[in-house]
Every structure is written in C-alpha cells, then in structure tokens.
Design a protein around this motif. Sequence first.
Motif, PDB file in Angstrom:
ATOM      1  N   LYS A 155       0.834  -1.204   0.000  1.00  0.00           N
ATOM      2  CA  LYS A 155       0.000   0.000   0.000  1.00  0.00           C
ATOM      3  C   LYS A 155       0.872   1.259   0.000  1.00  0.00           C
ATOM      4  O   LYS A 155       0.441   2.323  -0.422  1.00  0.00           O
ATOM      5  N   SER A 156       2.114   1.113   0.514  1.00  0.00           N
ATOM      6  CA  SER A 156       3.030   2.262   0.581  1.00  0.00           C
ATOM      7  C   SER A 156       3.338   2.804  -0.799  1.00  0.00           C
ATOM      8  O   SER A 156       3.745   3.946  -0.946  1.00  0.00           O
ATOM      9  N   PHE A 157       3.195   1.948  -1.808  1.00  0.00           N
ATOM     10  CA  PHE A 157       3.625   2.377  -3.134  1.00  0.00           C
ATOM     11  C   PHE A 157       2.684   3.439  -3.718  1.00  0.00           C
ATOM     12  O   PHE A 157       3.093   4.201  -4.586  1.00  0.00           O
ATOM     13  N   ILE A 158       1.452   3.503  -3.211  1.00  0.00           N
ATOM     14  CA  ILE A 158       0.505   4.501  -3.752  1.00  0.00           C
ATOM     15  C   ILE A 158       0.968   5.920  -3.395  1.00  0.00           C
ATOM     16  O   ILE A 158       1.154   6.743  -4.289  1.00  0.00           O
ATOM     17  N   PRO A 159       1.212   6.206  -2.092  1.00  0.00           N
ATOM     18  CA  PRO A 159       1.757   7.545  -1.805  1.00  0.00           C
ATOM     19  C   PRO A 159       3.094   7.776  -2.513  1.00  0.00           C
ATOM     20  O   PRO A 159       3.378   8.889  -2.936  1.00  0.00           O
ATOM     21  N   MET A 160       3.882   6.702  -2.662  1.00  0.00           N
ATOM     22  CA  MET A 160       5.170   6.885  -3.334  1.00  0.00           C
ATOM     23  C   MET A 160       4.966   7.341  -4.781  1.00  0.00           C
ATOM     24  O   MET A 160       5.673   8.210  -5.276  1.00  0.00           O
ATOM     25  N   ILE A 161       3.979   6.744  -5.459  1.00  0.00           N
ATOM     26  CA  ILE A 161       3.708   7.148  -6.844  1.00  0.00           C
ATOM     27  C   ILE A 161       3.244   8.607  -6.894  1.00  0.00           C
ATOM     28  O   ILE A 161       3.626   9.366  -7.780  1.00  0.00           O
ATOM     29  N   LEU A 162       2.451   8.997  -5.880  1.00  0.00           N
ATOM     30  CA  LEU A 162       2.011  10.396  -5.839  1.00  0.00           C
ATOM     31  C   LEU A 162       3.219  11.328  -5.748  1.00  0.00           C
ATOM     32  O   LEU A 162       3.176  12.470  -6.177  1.00  0.00           O
ATOM     33  N   GLY A 163       4.308  10.796  -5.171  1.00  0.00           N
ATOM     34  CA  GLY A 163       5.540  11.579  -5.038  1.00  0.00           C
ATOM     35  C   GLY A 163       6.119  12.013  -6.373  1.00  0.00           C
ATOM     36  O   GLY A 163       6.886  12.972  -6.440  1.00  0.00           O
ATOM     37  N   PHE A 164       5.755  11.331  -7.463  1.00  0.00           N
ATOM     38  CA  PHE A 164       6.194  11.770  -8.793  1.00  0.00           C
ATOM     39  C   PHE A 164       5.683  13.179  -9.082  1.00  0.00           C
ATOM     40  O   PHE A 164       6.297  13.937  -9.809  1.00  0.00           O
ATOM     41  N   GLY A 165       4.493  13.492  -8.527  1.00  0.00           N
ATOM     42  CA  GLY A 165       3.948  14.838  -8.726  1.00  0.00           C
ATOM     43  C   GLY A 165       4.631  15.805  -7.784  1.00  0.00           C
ATOM     44  O   GLY A 165       5.391  16.676  -8.191  1.00  0.00           O
ATOM     45  N   CYS A 166       4.390  15.614  -6.480  1.00  0.00           N
ATOM     46  CA  CYS A 166       4.992  16.491  -5.473  1.00  0.00           C
ATOM     47  C   CYS A 166       5.122  15.680  -4.190  1.00  0.00           C
ATOM     48  O   CYS A 166       4.192  14.975  -3.804  1.00  0.00           O
ATOM     49  N   ASN A 167       6.275  15.780  -3.526  1.00  0.00           N
ATOM     50  CA  ASN A 167       6.528  14.975  -2.335  1.00  0.00           C
ATOM     51  C   ASN A 167       5.632  15.370  -1.149  1.00  0.00           C
ATOM     52  O   ASN A 167       5.325  14.553  -0.299  1.00  0.00           O
ATOM     53  N   VAL A 168       5.213  16.650  -1.107  1.00  0.00           N
ATOM     54  CA  VAL A 168       4.469  17.119   0.072  1.00  0.00           C
ATOM     55  C   VAL A 168       3.101  16.423   0.203  1.00  0.00           C
ATOM     56  O   VAL A 168       2.843  15.776   1.226  1.00  0.00           O
ATOM     57  N   PRO A 169       2.219  16.490  -0.815  1.00  0.00           N
ATOM     58  CA  PRO A 169       0.948  15.757  -0.668  1.00  0.00           C
ATOM     59  C   PRO A 169       1.152  14.251  -0.581  1.00  0.00           C
ATOM     60  O   PRO A 169       0.358  13.545   0.038  1.00  0.00           O
ATOM     61  N   ALA A 170       2.242  13.752  -1.183  1.00  0.00           N
ATOM     62  CA  ALA A 170       2.508  12.307  -1.118  1.00  0.00           C
ATOM     63  C   ALA A 170       2.738  11.895   0.331  1.00  0.00           C
ATOM     64  O   ALA A 170       2.224  10.861   0.783  1.00  0.00           O
ATOM     65  N   ILE A 171       3.489  12.713   1.063  1.00  0.00           N
ATOM     66  CA  ILE A 171       3.749  12.400   2.475  1.00  0.00           C
ATOM     67  C   ILE A 171       2.437  12.461   3.263  1.00  0.00           C
ATOM     68  O   ILE A 171       2.174  11.628   4.126  1.00  0.00           O
ATOM     69  N   MET A 172       1.599  13.430   2.910  1.00  0.00           N
ATOM     70  CA  MET A 172       0.323  13.522   3.618  1.00  0.00           C
ATOM     71  C   MET A 172      -0.573  12.318   3.306  1.00  0.00           C
ATOM     72  O   MET A 172      -1.366  11.885   4.152  1.00  0.00           O
ATOM     73  N   ALA A 173      -0.407  11.761   2.109  1.00  0.00           N
ATOM     74  CA  ALA A 173      -1.245  10.621   1.721  1.00  0.00           C
ATOM     75  C   ALA A 173      -0.901   9.354   2.500  1.00  0.00           C
ATOM     76  O   ALA A 173      -1.653   8.379   2.465  1.00  0.00           O
ATOM     77  N   THR A 174       0.224   9.354   3.228  1.00  0.00           N
ATOM     78  CA  THR A 174       0.579   8.148   3.998  1.00  0.00           C
ATOM     79  C   THR A 174      -0.376   7.936   5.163  1.00  0.00           C
ATOM     80  O   THR A 174      -0.312   6.915   5.833  1.00  0.00           O
TER      81      THR A 174
END
Length: 668
Positions: free
Chosen positions: A398-417
Amino acid sequence: MKNNKITIALAGNPNSGKTSIFNNLTGANQHVGNWPGVTVEKKEGSFFYEGIEFKVIDLPGIYSLSASSIDEKIAREFLIQEKPDVVVSVIDSSNFERNFYLALQLLEMGVNLVLNLNMIDVADKKGININEKVLSLILDVPVVKTIANKNRNTEQLKKAIATAAKKERVSNFEVKYNKEIEEAIKNIISKFPSQNMPANERWLAITLLEGDQYLFNMAKKVYNLTDIENIALPEVNKIEKKYNDDILSIIADNRYGYIKGLVNEILTRKKKIGREISDKIDSVVLNKFLGIPIFLFLIYLTFQIVFTVGSPLVDWIGQFFDWLGNAIAPLLIKIGVSSIVVSFLKDGIIDGVGSVIVFLPNILIMFLLLAFLEDSGYMARAAFVMDKFMHSLGLHGKSFIPMILGFGCNVPAIMATRTLESRKDRILTIMAIPYMSCSARLPIYVLFTSIFFPKHQGLIVFSLYLLGIIIAIFVANSFKILFFKKETAPLIMELPPYRLPQTKSALLQMWLKSKIFLYKAGTIIFFTVIIIWILSSLPVGVEYASKQSWIGQIGTFFAPLLKPAGFGFWQAAVALIFGILAKEVVVGTLGTLFGGAESLSQALPHYFTPLSAYAFLITSLIYVPCIATIGVIKRELNWKWALLSTGTSIFLGWFLAVLIYQIGGLIK
Ligand code: BGO
C-alpha cells in the motif's frame, strides 16, 4: 437534533461515491475545514428538506471502524462523540461484500442508519442485482439505490434521511458470533454496572474484545469501569487460544460469515458471458512476469512523450526570454535607467525566473500523462504489481501509492501516507518518498540532458526516476532493519475498475498541479533569485557573479566538498545550497549566474563533462527535495525523523554522485 438542525454523517469506503453523494445532497452549499487536531480535510455542507435544515458531515473514506488508521479514528470518534442524528452508509453496490463490512459495524454500533446502495449502474453492468426491499426488511433500515455521478435518486435519499431522522427507534441489529465470543460478550456485559451505561452495551462489549484503546479509556472515564482490562483480556486470551488466531481476525471472520449469508438472501448474479474487459486487461497488466516490465515501460513512455512533445516548446520559450533580456537591457539603458536596475531586471528576474518558467511545457505534459494513468485506474494496478516486490523487502504494498504520488509532489505524497494503518509503515514510507522524483526536479533534468545527452534525454531521465524508486525502497528497507523488525500485513487493496480517462478531468488536474509550479516561480523562486542577484552584486564594485562576489565566496567555501563528484566549482555549490528551498531554484540560480536559458547551454559545457553532469543530476535527485518536504515530515512525524531524512538524503546524494563519477572515470 441540535439548534433545530439535523446532523447527518456520510460514511463509506474510498471510491464508493461518497463525495458525489455529498455534492448531490449539498450542491454549492459546502465548505472545507480540518478535523480538530489533525490536518485531515473535513467537508461540511447543508440542505433543506421540507423546511428543515440538514447539516451534512462527510467522514473520511474508510474500510472499517477498527480505528487503526487516522481516518478511521476520526470517523469513529466523531460518531461516538457527536452522535449524528442519521448516518448514511454509502456502498459501492458492485462490490457489496467488501463495502458492507463498514455498514455492518455501523449497525452494530447502533447508529440511525440509512443504507445507500450507490453505483447501481456499475452493479447492473456486472450482472449484479440487489433486492433492496428484502435487504431493508432484514436489516430494519431504509435502503435507497442511487447513481451518484448522474445525480439519480437524490430526492429519494433525502426523503429517506428525513424519515429516518424522525424515527424514535433504531434497528436492533445483531451479528450472531460463535459460541465463545457470545459467551465472552455476555461475561463482559455482566460486569457492567446496572446504571448509566450506553444503550448499546453489546457493541461496547464487542469493541472492548477488539482491544480498542479509545473505548477502554472511555469505559474507564465515562462508565467508571476501572477494572475493564482485567475483565476483557482473559476473555480474549481464552478465544485466541481456542482458535489459535488473533481476536481481530476471529471477529472479522464472523462478520464476513454473516455478510456471506446476507448476500445469499439478497444478491443475485447473472452468469457472465466470457470475461470482462477489465479482467482481461488485468490478466496482462498484473501478470507475474509482465507486471513490472509494463509498469516500467509506461513510465519510460511517459518521459519519452514529455521530451518529444515538450522540448521544441521549451526551446521557443527559452528563445523568447533570451530575446526579451537582450532587447530590454539596451532599451532601458537608452532611456536612462541605472545599470544596477537593468542588471536586476535582466540578470535577476528574466534570466533567473525565466530559466525556470521555460520548463512549463514539460511539467504540463507530465502532469497530464500522470493524470491519465491515474484516472484510467492503472496507478492502483502499479501499486498492486509492486506489492509482491515490496513485500519481499518487508515493506507494505500500500506504501507504493503515496510513493507514486511523489512523482507529482513529495508534500501531498507524504500527507497521503495517512491511509496506512501502522505507524511503522507510515514512517518507512515517509522516509522513502523524498527520493521519488517530483516534478520540481524535472527542469534540472531537462536542462542538463538537453545539453549533455540530447539524443538520449528520455532514457537518462528514466534512469533517474528508476534510481529514485530503487533508493526509496533501499532507504525504507534500511530504516526497517535499523528501527523496526516486525512483519508486515499483506496488501488488501481494491482495484478500481478501468475507466476511460476523461480529458476534462485530466486537464483540470494538470492545470491545478501546474499552477503550483507557476505560483512557486512567482514566489519562492522569484525571491530566492533576488537574494542570489544581491549576493552576486555585492560587495559594491565587484564584477557581477564573480568568484569575488559574496555568493562566489559562499560557493568557494563549499565547492571542495563537491570536487570528488566532478563538479567542485562554486556555482554548482551555490545552486545546490539554494536548491534546498525548492528544486527549481537550482536552475534559477544557474540562470542568474550564467545569464538565462540560452546562455546556459553555452556556459555549462565549460564546467561539466557528460559524466559529471550525470553525477550532478544524481545529487539533484537525491538530496533534500525542498524545505516544504522537511516541514511536512516534521509535522507528520517529528523533528527527529525530519532531520534524519535530511541528513540521510544529503549524504546519499553526495556519496552516490562521487561513486558514479569515480567509477565512471575508471571505465573511461
Ligand atoms: C471519477 N455510478 C458510476 N458509474 N460512477 C460513480 C457513481 C455511480 O453511481 N458514483 C460515483 N461515481 P467519488 P469517494 C472519475 O471521479 O464520489 C464515480 O472516494 C474520474 N475521475 O464520478 O469521488 C465518480 O468520495 C475519471 O469517478 O468517491 C468518481 O467515495 C474517469 O466514482 C468515482 C471516470 O467517486 C469515485 C470517473 C478523475
């Protein structure tokens, strides 16, 4: 009912159509805030029905009320503390068994429930038919079918909510558990005091068996059950010993057993002719051997398109800014503007900010393609494909979903965890995300690959994205070995159906995300460039952007550290230092120091070889993404993790660049 307002809460799994239902009910009458104490979005709205105002709270999308993730905790505490008058349980009817689990927990809790069978059209297409009348009779709650994306049956839903709000008595629904659990429930209830207990003692007993800490605390404080742990725990031990399993799984099995029985009564499936298209695509895309190569190929293709389509546009914009700088400077001097102001406008603003803005076409195209991949339902498959691999490293798929969001921007990706249940998984994923190559790094890649690898731009950038993923997984795994040793749960993830991406929605997402890039260009990059221009012009009388300027002195101090990586000159040091503010600033700084996008392509080959340029790209990829990312890590975890992440990334960024440059030098 409070102040003549009826409060209703919407509860449902992610993707059940809850947001669509919320929008249908409340129209434009809504506002967004935060849940108290956390930065999870809280949407509220209202509607009038027969002269009465209904306040609608959209609870976070959750799969259960077990309170293991932040979203589940928020939803559960809201239901317990605020006691909404009606709870609407939104269900994706095409996936009834899975979605009904939450509704079942709500019923057990004793809330005043309206069951909303949404996505009836999707269920229909799958040949699924649900008999809502029988369902309503069995559960003793109103059931309303809707097609939320078409705003179908919203009036019926409002009517059912209004009727339920007037109801005196709620359903006294019960799941019959196995003998041992039923006995345990009875034993726990028998220890409750005879007065001042909540109406639903059975639900309290079940949640205590589930070991819910919040409920233990509540039982102690509100119901004065000081000895409650000593009552519940022996019961749990007895059951776990008998079934040789943990209590949560045993209770969940019982609930799924109930759901299975219910489905037999109310749901019919038409025999499917052949396999659905979705299944056919999945059999290829999720294939054991093809899954990862297809994922990598799609990412590679994305960057090929980003460059093939974007590069000519980038060149045009670059030429425009160059023309603008060269045209404006003599004009301003002619009309008597002082040379310092001319230098500020040309060297600072046009060359600095302009050298970042030129990459807008690449950014737009990348966001558009990522939006298409996400909307089509493919990104969820990518996480699924990576699950086995991640699992073999002891990480959660499941961790890979926020990681993929990190391709856009790391900040919302971290929040998505926040969607991850265990704190350990959250920490490890947050530590991994900063290595996922966000869009802010793209301008650096485009600049350097266009100069040093013009024929292989897509391939070089693909290698950087891939390296980012590898390092992210490596770092998370290393932290896991260092700090956490326990096993991870397998991935329980729903694969959304494939959909034809809607151009309008993808364009909207592209625009919303690209706006952030333009906003940054106008704020943080603009101001940093001004600081760099000032530092490059001082002390008074010094040649602009020379080694003797203040910025030259700062860079000269740090440059020796970068020498083993092949770019030990002061301009590179300065660009990397200021790049900590935002990665685009690396390009903005070089633009200010060397004079705009076009001049950069002539200046940089005097400083870099293709090998040292690649080493520089590696450092740019790996070290601290930006100050906002450090801030969000601190907010989501604490200073310790924020500093650890910063230190690790700076070290790795330097170390790997040195390694590549030194080994590359030996091979040559
Ligand atoms: C996209 N039927 C159908 N067919 N779709 C529905 C229904 C329904 O009854 N209800 C909702 N949807 P959310 P959560 C989308 O966004 O309300 C669709 O997470 C897309 N997006 O339109 O967001 C709804 O709040 C690109 O679809 O759910 C939405 O619970 C292409 O289900 C999705 C196609 O609904 C999730 C659809 C970029």
